[in-house]
Design a protein around this motif. Structure first.
Motif, mmCIF file in Angstrom:
data_model
loop_
_atom_site.group_PDB
_atom_site.id
_atom_site.type_symbol
_atom_site.label_atom_id
_atom_site.label_comp_id
_atom_site.label_asym_id
_atom_site.label_seq_id
_atom_site.Cartn_x
_atom_site.Cartn_y
_atom_site.Cartn_z
ATOM 1 N N LYS A 214 48.086 52.385 38.963
ATOM 2 C CA LYS A 214 49.316 53.055 39.376
ATOM 3 C C LYS A 214 50.287 52.080 40.071
ATOM 4 O O LYS A 214 51.484 52.138 39.868
ATOM 5 C CB LYS A 214 48.942 54.203 40.328
ATOM 6 C CG LYS A 214 50.070 55.103 40.713
ATOM 7 C CD LYS A 214 49.569 56.455 41.218
ATOM 8 C CE LYS A 214 48.852 56.360 42.542
ATOM 9 N NZ LYS A 214 48.476 57.666 43.074
ATOM 10 N N ILE A 256 46.429 52.963 55.141
ATOM 11 C CA ILE A 256 46.261 53.593 53.816
ATOM 12 C C ILE A 256 44.954 54.384 53.704
ATOM 13 O O ILE A 256 44.793 55.180 52.802
ATOM 14 C CB ILE A 256 46.361 52.566 52.662
ATOM 15 C CG1 ILE A 256 45.285 51.502 52.783
ATOM 16 C CG2 ILE A 256 47.744 51.947 52.587
ATOM 17 C CD1 ILE A 256 45.198 50.602 51.563
ATOM 18 N N GLN A 262 50.851 57.235 52.889
ATOM 19 C CA GLN A 262 51.230 56.451 51.722
ATOM 20 C C GLN A 262 52.215 55.397 52.187
ATOM 21 O O GLN A 262 53.026 55.652 53.068
ATOM 22 C CB GLN A 262 51.902 57.344 50.678
ATOM 23 C CG GLN A 262 50.979 58.424 50.160
ATOM 24 C CD GLN A 262 51.680 59.336 49.178
ATOM 25 O OE1 GLN A 262 52.721 59.899 49.487
ATOM 26 N NE2 GLN A 262 51.130 59.481 47.995
ATOM 27 N N VAL A 263 52.145 54.207 51.602
ATOM 28 C CA VAL A 263 53.105 53.167 51.984
ATOM 29 C C VAL A 263 53.754 52.640 50.708
ATOM 30 O O VAL A 263 53.255 52.862 49.620
ATOM 31 C CB VAL A 263 52.410 52.018 52.764
ATOM 32 C CG1 VAL A 263 51.784 52.515 54.036
ATOM 33 C CG2 VAL A 263 51.365 51.321 51.910
ATOM 34 N N ALA A 278 41.373 58.079 51.692
ATOM 35 C CA ALA A 278 40.739 58.702 52.861
ATOM 36 C C ALA A 278 39.407 59.322 52.443
ATOM 37 O O ALA A 278 38.383 59.155 53.119
ATOM 38 C CB ALA A 278 41.652 59.765 53.444
HETATM 39 P P1 ADP Z 1 47.605 58.210 46.637
HETATM 40 O O1 ADP Z 1 47.261 57.168 45.621
HETATM 41 O O2 ADP Z 1 47.319 59.605 46.159
HETATM 42 O O3 ADP Z 1 48.954 58.058 47.217
HETATM 43 P P2 ADP Z 1 45.526 56.960 48.212
HETATM 44 O O4 ADP Z 1 44.864 57.431 49.457
HETATM 45 O O5 ADP Z 1 44.659 56.652 47.059
HETATM 46 O O6 ADP Z 1 46.589 58.071 47.855
HETATM 47 O O7 ADP Z 1 46.380 55.700 48.575
HETATM 48 C C1 ADP Z 1 47.185 55.719 49.731
HETATM 49 C C2 ADP Z 1 48.292 54.719 49.638
HETATM 50 O O8 ADP Z 1 47.767 53.388 49.679
HETATM 51 C C3 ADP Z 1 49.086 54.779 48.353
HETATM 52 O O9 ADP Z 1 50.078 55.771 48.379
HETATM 53 C C4 ADP Z 1 49.687 53.377 48.327
HETATM 54 O O10 ADP Z 1 50.802 53.327 49.172
HETATM 55 C C5 ADP Z 1 48.586 52.513 48.928
HETATM 56 N N1 ADP Z 1 47.756 51.878 47.878
HETATM 57 C C6 ADP Z 1 46.517 52.254 47.485
HETATM 58 N N2 ADP Z 1 46.041 51.435 46.529
HETATM 59 C C7 ADP Z 1 46.992 50.509 46.304
HETATM 60 C C8 ADP Z 1 47.098 49.373 45.412
HETATM 61 N N3 ADP Z 1 46.121 49.037 44.580
HETATM 62 N N4 ADP Z 1 48.233 48.647 45.465
HETATM 63 C C9 ADP Z 1 49.229 48.977 46.319
HETATM 64 N N5 ADP Z 1 49.190 50.035 47.164
HETATM 65 C C10 ADP Z 1 48.098 50.786 47.172
#
Ligand code: ADP
Length: 533
Positions: A214, A256, A262-263, A278
């Protein structure tokens, strides 16, 4: 005489003697003088001690009150938590009910080979969107289960290499749509059947892979599996997902893993809930592991965790499961009684089961069902639990009072997936539990176990897997086909089905032709069947 300590007057010593004269000699006064500062110190100490005691009493009072307040707060937190759990269970039920109809019908339609080709894609999209919605509902439920300490590990045996390649294949489909590749790196000697929590392990790895895909626009995602330690019985393994995506700023890397956090890019965030990591972290903790992350903005991120698994065998190929489609069953017709207040849910179950040759009867609540029981004489009951007026539990209670129904199997079908309720349901007298949305294969598996069914499978080689109707009936059918008379053919097929459900596989074959108006091919096919017979 003043009682002083360091020039501070603490009291006055007053002595009186009216029995004798010169009682207070200067020597005696001198001794008293010497003692005076000691007395002053004692007095001061005892005043302090008094004050201290008072303070202790006050503080004890305060503490007692604090305990009362805290207890009250804990109590209301408990009530609030309980309310949250109930809300989530209800919400989950409410959302699963319509989803049950959506996913039920997409499953039915996906099995229908006669469907126009241009409908396949929209049906797939509906199915996928429904599955996505279901995943989000499950995420929220998972988190609340974890928070309520209700999540438990469920251990099973699985063939590790097959398990991992399946995950890679699943992710590759999504990655290909974005034009990025998923590279799988695993040691060649990874050939073990292990014991572990397969379901939750899948959840963690899939979440890491799907995040990596994603949040990556170009390049590749590398899924690396490394053996850290291995002996005859134990395997320490490291799973790592590395992407070449947008990365995460280091100050927010910790965040995260918090729920709903979310970031980064808002547009990409919209595709998720912020719950995946989480949940994954909490699941990893349950398995005695810890998810770790490292990231550089603009270059990519790496997530990894280590896991101990118990090896039960090496070099074992997994058992291949039957993939042929079930089209009916042998033996007498079975009567299935569907009790559900929701019309759509009843219809889905009916449409899943009727084509396989089951007889179906319906009721809209517990009371209605009790009234209809003797009329329908069911072999098995599919029972919804939450129904207005008289619910599934009411029905079960009353059913148990009636010994003539003691052999009928009752399967609860519920949108509530909290474990406690499942236990309650089994304790209430159900023989099994299916959760909504009902998965067709799980449903059939359950029916097979409880009704001891012997399935008839679709024959992929296209040789005869069905029972042909008698020649005179075939002749009529052939004639109708020659006249391209679709309505009469359909009526005739219905009659045939009513006559004997063993003809259902044959009927489905005929319908495959008629639905596409291929009457000539149908005639040729009937001829080929009769000459073959
Ligand atoms: P979601 O994918 O449903 O938003 P997650 O808990 O899986 O929720 O991830 C939280 C946040 O961490 C994401 O919204 C994103 O901002 C960051 N994140 C997670 N995995 C990645 C990645 N592989 N690369 C960049 N950002 C990531």
């Amino acid at each position: 005489m003043p009682l002083k300590n360091q020039a501070q007057l603490t009291g006055i010593l007053y002595l009186e003697n009216n029995l004798t004269t010169a009682a207070f000699t200067s020597d005696r006064l001198e001794v008293l003088n010497l003692l005076s500062s000691q007395i002053a110190i004692f007095i001061e100490n005892s005043i302090l001690y008094n004050q201290l005691e008072q303070k202790v009493a006050e503080r004890t009072d305060e503490l007692e009150q604090e305990v009362v307040v805290r207890k009250r707060a804990e109590e209301s937190a408990k009530v609030a938590n309980q309310a949250k759990s109930t809300f989530l269970a209800n919400m989950s039920h409410e959302l699963r009910t319509p989803l049950n109809a959506i996913l039920g019908y997409t499953q039915i339609l996906k099995r229908d080979h006669t469907l126009m080709a241009q409908l396949n894609k929209p049906i797939d999209t509906i199915h996928r969107s429904g599955e996505h919605l279901l995943m989000m509902i499950n995420d929220i439920l998972d988190l609340s289960k974890i928070e309520a300490n209700k999540m438990q590990l469920s251990l099973s045996e699985f063939h590790l290499p097959t398990f991992l390649t399946t995950l890679v294949e699943m992710s590759q489909i999504r990655a290909q749509l974005k034009g990025i590749s998923v590279v799988y790196q695993a040691p060649p000697d990874l050939q073990s059947t292990v014991v572990g929590d397969e379901i939750h392990l899948r959840q963690i790895v899939l979440n890491l892979l799907s995040n990596a895909i994603k949040f990556t626009q170009q390049g590749q995602v590398v899924f690396k599996v490394e053996i850290l330690e291995i002996d005859k019985q134990n395997l320490k393994i490291r799973f790592q997902v590395e992407d070449s995506g947008m990365g995460i700023v280091s100050e927010r890397l910790e965040e995260i893993f918090w729920p709903f956090h979310q970031v980064g890019d808002q547009r990409v965030q919209a595709q998720g809930t912020g719950l995946g990591l989480a949940i994954s972290q909490k699941l990893a903790h349950l398995m005695g592991s810890e998810l770790q992350a490292q990231s550089t903005v603009g270059q990519g991120s790496t997530f990894w965790f280590e896991l101990d698994l118990v090896i039960i065998a090496t070099n074992l190929e997994p058992v291949k499961t039957e993939t042929r489609q079930i089209i009916g069953f042998r033996g007498r017709k079975n009567q299935i009684f569907i009790i559900d207040d929701n019309l759509d849910n009843r219809e889905v179950l009916k449409d899943m089961l009727l084509p396989l040759g089951f007889e179906i009867s319906e009721a809209i609540n517990g009371q209605d069902a009790l009234e209809k029981l003797s009329e329908f004489q069911p072999d098995l009951i599919l029972l919804d639990l939450l129904m207005p007026k008289s619910d599934g539990f009411d029905f079960l209670r009353q059913l148990q009072q009636m010994p003539i129904w003691k052999d009928v199997r009752v399967i609860a079908v519920s949108g509530d997936s909290f474990k406690k309720t499942q236990e309650e349901i089994l304790a209430a007298g159900c023989h099994d539990f299916l959760s909504k949305p009902v998965h067709l294969e799980t449903l059939l598996d359950c029916l097979q176990r409880h009704l001891k069914l012997e399935w008839i499978y679709e024959d992929k080689s296209d040789t005869q897997a069905f029972i042909l109707p008698p020649p005179e009936k075939l002749a009529v059918l052939r004639e109708l086909a020659e006249m391209s008379n679709i309505t009469d053919i359909q009526d005739y097929l219905h009659e045939m089905e009513a006559l004997d459900h063993q003809f259902i596989p044959f009927i489905s074959k005929v319908e495959a032709f008629t639905k596409q108006y291929q009457f000539e091919s149908l005639v040729a096919w009937i001829d080929s069947q009769t000459s073959a017979g």
